[in-house]
Structures are given as C-alpha cells and as structure tokens.
Design a protein around this motif. Structure first.
Motif, PDB file in Angstrom:
ATOM      1  N   LYS A 218       0.925  -1.187  -0.016  1.00 18.61           N
ATOM      2  CA  LYS A 218       0.074   0.054  -0.146  1.00 18.61           C
ATOM      3  C   LYS A 218       0.736   1.233   0.186  1.00 18.61           C
ATOM      4  CE  LYS A 218      -1.917   1.160   3.976  1.00 18.61           C
ATOM      5  NZ  LYS A 218      -2.712   1.346   5.033  1.00 18.61           N
ATOM      6  N   TYR A 219       1.929   1.146   0.822  1.00 20.88           N
ATOM      7  CA  TYR A 219       2.823   2.463   0.927  1.00 20.88           C
ATOM      8  C   TYR A 219       3.639   2.392  -0.298  1.00 20.88           C
ATOM      9  CZ  TYR A 219       0.765   3.635   5.455  1.00 20.88           C
ATOM     10  OH  TYR A 219       0.063   3.870   6.510  1.00 20.88           O
ATOM     11  N   LEU A 220       4.117   1.399  -0.746  1.00 16.34           N
ATOM     12  CA  LEU A 220       5.265   1.428  -1.780  1.00 16.34           C
ATOM     13  C   LEU A 220       4.483   2.009  -2.844  1.00 16.34           C
ATOM     14  CD1 LEU A 220       7.213  -1.796  -1.239  1.00 16.34           C
ATOM     15  CD2 LEU A 220       7.890   0.485  -0.551  1.00 16.34           C
ATOM     16  N   ARG A 221       3.252   1.477  -3.271  1.00 15.90           N
ATOM     17  CA  ARG A 221       2.695   1.876  -4.401  1.00 15.90           C
ATOM     18  C   ARG A 221       2.350   3.201  -4.670  1.00 15.90           C
ATOM     19  NH1 ARG A 221      -1.274  -2.016  -3.871  1.00 15.90           N
ATOM     20  NH2 ARG A 221      -0.151  -3.302  -4.765  1.00 15.90           N
ATOM     21  N   GLU A 222       2.028   3.887  -3.420  1.00 15.71           N
ATOM     22  CA  GLU A 222       1.906   5.326  -3.594  1.00 15.71           C
ATOM     23  C   GLU A 222       3.212   5.991  -3.977  1.00 15.71           C
ATOM     24  OE1 GLU A 222      -0.842   7.221  -3.685  1.00 15.71           O
ATOM     25  OE2 GLU A 222      -1.712   5.246  -3.630  1.00 15.71           O
ATOM     26  N   LYS A 223       4.358   5.638  -3.135  1.00 23.81           N
ATOM     27  CA  LYS A 223       5.512   6.242  -3.515  1.00 23.81           C
ATOM     28  C   LYS A 223       6.075   5.863  -4.700  1.00 23.81           C
ATOM     29  CE  LYS A 223       5.976   8.242   0.412  1.00 23.81           C
ATOM     30  NZ  LYS A 223       6.043   9.736   0.411  1.00 23.81           N
ATOM     31  N   GLN A 224       5.782   4.750  -5.312  1.00 19.86           N
ATOM     32  CA  GLN A 224       6.238   4.256  -6.756  1.00 19.86           C
ATOM     33  C   GLN A 224       5.652   5.148  -7.772  1.00 19.86           C
ATOM     34  OE1 GLN A 224       5.101   2.496  -9.546  1.00 19.86           O
ATOM     35  NE2 GLN A 224       7.065   1.840 -10.350  1.00 19.86           N
ATOM     36  N   LYS A 225       4.458   5.672  -7.544  1.00 22.88           N
ATOM     37  CA  LYS A 225       3.873   6.290  -8.614  1.00 22.88           C
ATOM     38  C   LYS A 225       4.592   7.859  -8.588  1.00 22.88           C
ATOM     39  CE  LYS A 225      -0.752   4.318  -7.944  1.00 22.88           C
ATOM     40  NZ  LYS A 225      -2.206   4.784  -7.486  1.00 22.88           N
ATOM     41  N   ARG A 226       4.988   8.157  -7.467  1.00 25.14           N
ATOM     42  CA  ARG A 226       5.580   9.526  -7.525  1.00 25.14           C
ATOM     43  C   ARG A 226       7.029   9.420  -7.784  1.00 25.14           C
ATOM     44  NH1 ARG A 226       4.869  14.112  -2.526  1.00 25.14           N
ATOM     45  NH2 ARG A 226       6.070  15.758  -3.581  1.00 25.14           N
ATOM     46  N   TYR A 227       7.816   8.509  -7.381  1.00 26.65           N
ATOM     47  CA  TYR A 227       9.202   8.573  -7.620  1.00 26.65           C
ATOM     48  C   TYR A 227       9.539   7.230  -8.202  1.00 26.65           C
ATOM     49  CZ  TYR A 227       8.806  11.825  -3.493  1.00 26.65           C
ATOM     50  OH  TYR A 227       8.593  13.035  -3.125  1.00 26.65           O
ATOM     51  N   PRO A 228       9.095   6.963  -9.420  1.00 28.77           N
ATOM     52  CA  PRO A 228       9.516   5.683 -10.124  1.00 28.77           C
ATOM     53  C   PRO A 228      10.805   5.409 -10.500  1.00 28.77           C
ATOM     54  CG  PRO A 228       8.474   7.043 -11.639  1.00 28.77           C
ATOM     55  CD  PRO A 228       8.591   7.929 -10.283  1.00 28.77           C
ATOM     56  N   ASN A 229      11.678   6.517 -10.674  1.00 29.07           N
ATOM     57  CA  ASN A 229      13.275   6.428 -10.873  1.00 29.07           C
ATOM     58  C   ASN A 229      13.972   5.971  -9.557  1.00 29.07           C
ATOM     59  OD1 ASN A 229      12.467   8.882  -9.669  1.00 29.07           O
ATOM     60  ND2 ASN A 229      14.621   9.620 -10.320  1.00 29.07           N
ATOM     61  N   VAL A 230      13.189   6.404  -8.432  1.00 28.48           N
ATOM     62  CA  VAL A 230      14.117   5.835  -7.270  1.00 28.48           C
ATOM     63  C   VAL A 230      14.019   4.270  -7.123  1.00 28.48           C
ATOM     64  CG1 VAL A 230      13.996   5.649  -4.673  1.00 28.48           C
ATOM     65  CG2 VAL A 230      13.643   7.885  -6.059  1.00 28.48           C
ATOM     66  N   PHE A 231      12.844   3.714  -7.357  1.00 29.33           N
ATOM     67  CA  PHE A 231      12.549   2.121  -7.175  1.00 29.33           C
ATOM     68  C   PHE A 231      13.509   1.380  -8.454  1.00 29.33           C
ATOM     69  CE2 PHE A 231       9.391   3.922  -4.625  1.00 29.33           C
ATOM     70  CZ  PHE A 231       8.927   2.837  -3.795  1.00 29.33           C
ATOM     71  N   LEU A 232      13.331   2.219  -9.615  1.00 32.40           N
ATOM     72  CA  LEU A 232      13.997   1.733 -10.655  1.00 32.40           C
ATOM     73  C   LEU A 232      15.590   1.598 -10.458  1.00 32.40           C
ATOM     74  CD1 LEU A 232      13.886   0.512 -13.451  1.00 32.40           C
ATOM     75  CD2 LEU A 232      14.110   2.783 -14.393  1.00 32.40           C
TER      76      LEU A 232
END
Length: 500
Positions: free
Chosen positions: A128-142
């Motif tokens: 739930k939390y990672l999904r929201e952050k991944q939408k806003r900061y996809p480059n960090v997760f990548l």
C-alpha cells in the motif's frame, strides 16, 4: 513534567536515530534528484528490523525464545493480530509519509509468520505504501531495488496453496516495485530433527526445500551447531554435502553452496566434552576439505585465506566457515559479529526500539514511538545510554576481551545470552569463551601442523596482524604443553576416504 535529563536523553536518542536510520539522505526527493548515489551499493543500506511476534510452530532445544520467551516477550504485553497489523501500518506511515524516506532494506523477525498467513497481510501493508511512492518516484525504485528478508523454518513448504500464494506475492512484488521478498531457511538438516523440528521428516520434504533454493537462488540455508545436536553433527554434515552435490552441481549461481555455512549457538552451556565434540567436527571438516582439494595443501591454503575459487580451488563457503581462522579488521573487531551494528530493531507490539531481537528486555530499550490520534508524532526515551552502549560499544575492548590473547580471531559472544547467563550483559560467558578459545587454538595448532601457515607464507598471504597473534598463541600452548592430537585420534575417517 519532563526534567532536563529526560530531554537530554530524548535529544540524544533522536539524534542517533536520525543519523543512523531515519536520515535526510534517504528522503525520496533527495534520492530522486540530488542524490550522489549511482548504484544500489550507494543506496540506503541501514536495515530496519521489525520484531513481530515470538509465537512459533517449533520449539528448538537451543532457541532462546523457547527458553526465555516469557521474559523477552511477556505474555501480557503481546499484541493481537489486529494490533500487530495496525502498528506496522503506523510505522510505515511514519517512514514513508511523515519522514518521506526510502528505506529499502527491511527484515522480519518472528517465530513464524505463515501458520496463520500473517506474512501476507503484512506485505499487503507494505505494498500500500510502496505503491503510492512508486507512482511519484518511479526512478528511485528503478535505480535502487529493495528487499524484505525473513528467516523462516519453511514448514509451510508442504502446503501447496500457501507456497503458490507466496510465489505469486514474490513475483508481483518484484514486478511492481523492484523489491525482493527474500528468505533464509532455518533447518539444521535431516539428522538434527530430533532437537529442532521434533518430527520425522521425509526425504521429499528436504528435496522441496532444495528445489525452492534453486528456483530462488538468493535463498539459502543457515543450519546451527549446538550442544544439543553434536552427537549427529558429522552424519549431518555428510548429509548436507550430498544434498548440495545432488541439487547444486553445475548451477553457476550456487557454486559457493557445495556446503551450507554453519552458525554455532553461543548459549553459555558448552561443557568440555561438548567442546571436544565440536573440535572433532571441525577436524573432520578440515580433513574433508583437504580431500576436496586433492590433498593439496597449497590449494587448501589459498581456499582458506583467499577463497575466490581461482587456481582450481573451491570458492569459500562463507565468512562463518567453521574451518577458517577468522581475522577481524580493525573496524570489524569493534563491532558485534551479528546484525546489532547494522540494523535498527522496532518491536511491533509496543513500538519500542530494542538493540536487537535477543535483547528485548525492558531495561535495554532505547525508547519508543509516541502515538497521538492514530499517528506517530514523536520518539520518547527509555534507557538511551544502555541502548547506545549495546549498539556502539567497541566489543574488542570489553570485559575479558580487551587483554585476551585470542581477541583478533574471536567472533565474541552474544549480549542476550550473556545477560541470560549471568545477569551481566557485557560479561562474556566463561563457557562460550572456552569454546571460542579452543576452536581458535585448535585451528592454529592444526594449520601449523599440516603446513597451512608455511604455505600461506610462501604464497604471501601472511601479515603481522596474523603472524604475531598466531606466534603468541603457539608459544602459550607450548608453555602449557597443550596439543590436540587426542582430537585427531577421536576423529573418524572422512566418508570420501572410506569410499576410496
């Protein structure tokens, strides 16, 4: 009313946490735009460990939770399933929303999380939390993958539905977030089930475990050697060797896994006869490793000192290999050999900070989260000085260790076990000291006798940090007229040699 000492302790504790774990450098905005990190090695690595619950499907004889669980985790303070999930939600909201931090290394500590499927509910909260952050900061997760690691006894492997569900979660988590759900498998092997699982487990059960580690190659085993399972240790060692050969031969990613690495329990209960059994096991393993190198001392020496697998040698098993003489760097010698120095532990049931999952006793807690209106709003202190002493104390300078002849080679004790043994958390247990000293002495005696040190000198592997303490220990043994020929006499011939 808060006094000045309380305020000083609170400021000290918060400063420690904000410098070690909840760091501004881990802020999503910084990681996304301003970070100088260029690879996963530069990304946040200070782990946060959630101590979730002690309940387990097994009662291993050497397990400290089985022995001291009512003191470590008082029954009256244990949380319900709903409270556990709610508190984890509060923690993640604080990390990912309030602090806006990308902490990408998490570990779960629990007796077991699968018998009632609690693991899946916890992962759902993370998603739930990672999904929201991944939408806003996809480059960090990548750019910076994440991981959630869980040691587990894997008793669920026989439940096809639960296994399939976990594999689906693992695949989806990696696909959506670039995060791994990783596991370390807790079993001591087929011939140690009487002291661990207390079940007769079929060969098919262990085959399924090995199949899992082939499918998920970063997953592996961490068997334990303890006083309780020494009588079958050599038989068990041979079983592990055969199983690894059966499943890992020809698998490049498993080239280091021709044997698992063994940890040894540091409960203060090692009697002289137990230590002798441990030394017989070590001697057997060392002789067997020499056979695996075709009786070539130079090759075995390269393996023990370098261990990169070059020159037709085997790669090292792991830094915890029982037959390797461990040489601590100056930095490593000041840290605990466990995860004490590299992780921050949060006890979920009461949102408190424990030095580690072995020291969850109330007097060792650094502090706890303060919750108002269903949200973490602050951090309150408890016994900050004790907590920081446990986390930061240079272990090599502790009681009994500072002037010990074996200091540079010793992995030291366990603070929790020491407290349980004597009530003095910093005082190493005498029986554990005797065990570690005898293990070191035996390896030095054996290395010297069969020519490993001479080979290491010829190959240029020896430096003063090794030769000086080795010389001092050998001289001390000569003065005491100590040798370990009786261990060699008690050691059975290696199975490979018998088969020949």
């Amino acid at each position: 009313m808060q006094n000045s000492f309380y305020k000083d302790e609170q400021e000290l504790f918060k400063n420690y946490l904000f410098l070690s774990t909840f760091r501004e450098e881990y802020n999503f905005n910084h990681m996304s735009v301003d970070s100088e990190a260029t690879s996963i090695e530069d990304a946040p690595i200070h782990a946060v460990e959630l101590i979730i619950r002690p309940e387990c499907t097994q009662k291993c004889e050497y397990c400290y939770v089985a022995r001291y669980g009512e003191d470590l985790f008082p029954v009256a303070d244990r949380a319900s399933r709903e409270e556990i999930l709610h508190n984890i939600d509060l923690i993640l909201d604080y990390v990912f929303n309030t602090k806006n931090l990308y902490i990408n290394h998490w570990e779960f500590f629990a007796g077991d999380l699968f018998y009632d499927d609690l693991y899946f509910d916890i992962i759902d909260i993370f998603a739930k939390y990672l999904r929201e952050k991944q939408k806003r900061y996809p480059n960090v997760f990548l750019k910076f993958p994440g991981v959630i690691l869980t040691p587990n006894n894997f008793s669920f492997i026989r439940n096809k539905e639960r296994k399939a569900r976990l594999e689906e979660y693992m695949a989806n988590f990696e696909k959506e977030f670039n995060w791994e759900l990783g596991f370390s498998i807790s079993t001591d092997g087929k011939y140690a089930t009487e002291t661990r699982e207390h079940l007769t487990l079929p060969d098919e059960y262990f085959d399924e475990l090995f199949q899992w580690t082939l499918k998920y190659k970063k997953n592996g085993f961490h068997p334990m050697i303890a006083k309780s399972n020494l009588n079958t240790a050599i038989e068990n060692y041979e079983w592990w060797k055969k199983m690894c050969a059966k499943w890992y031969t020809g698998v490049p990613e498993k080239k280091n896994d021709y044997l698992p690495y063994w940890l040894h329990a540091r409960n203060d209960e090692w009697e002289p006869e137990d230590i002798d059994k441990m030394l017989v096991l070590i001697n057997y393993m060392l002789e067997d490793r020499l056979l695996m190198h075709n009786d070539d001392i130079d090759a075995l020496t390269y393996h023990l000192f370098i261990g990169d697998g070059a020159n037709n040698t085997l790669p090292s098993v792991d830094i915890n290999d029982l037959i390797r003489l461990k040489i601590s760097s100056l930095d490593d010698s000041q840290r605990m050999s466990c995860s004490m120095s590299g992780s921050t532990c949060i006890q979920v049931n009461n949102l408190s900070f424990a030095p580690c999952h072995r020291t969850t006793y109330a007097m060792f807690k650094g502090g706890h989260f303060v919750v108002e209106n269903d949200k973490i709003v602050d951090i309150a202190p408890n016994n900050v000085t004790m907590y920081l002493n446990l986390k930061l104390n240079p272990i090599k300078d502790g009681p009994r260790c500072a002037n010990c002849l074996y200091n540079v080679f010793c992995i030291k004790g366990c603070y929790g076990a020491q407290y349980e043994s004597s009530g003095e958390v910093f005082l190493p247990g005498q029986k554990v000291c005797r065990l570690e000293q005898n293990m070191i002495e035996f390896l030095i005696w054996k290395y010297d006798k069969i020519g490993i040190f001479a080979s290491a000198e010829r190959q240029g592997f020896l430096e003063n940090e090794v030769t000086l303490p080795v010389k001092a220990i050998l001289e001390n043994m000569q003065e005491r007229r100590v040798n370990y020929e009786y261990i060699e006499n008690r050691t059975p011939k290696c199975a490979d040699a018998i088969n020949e």
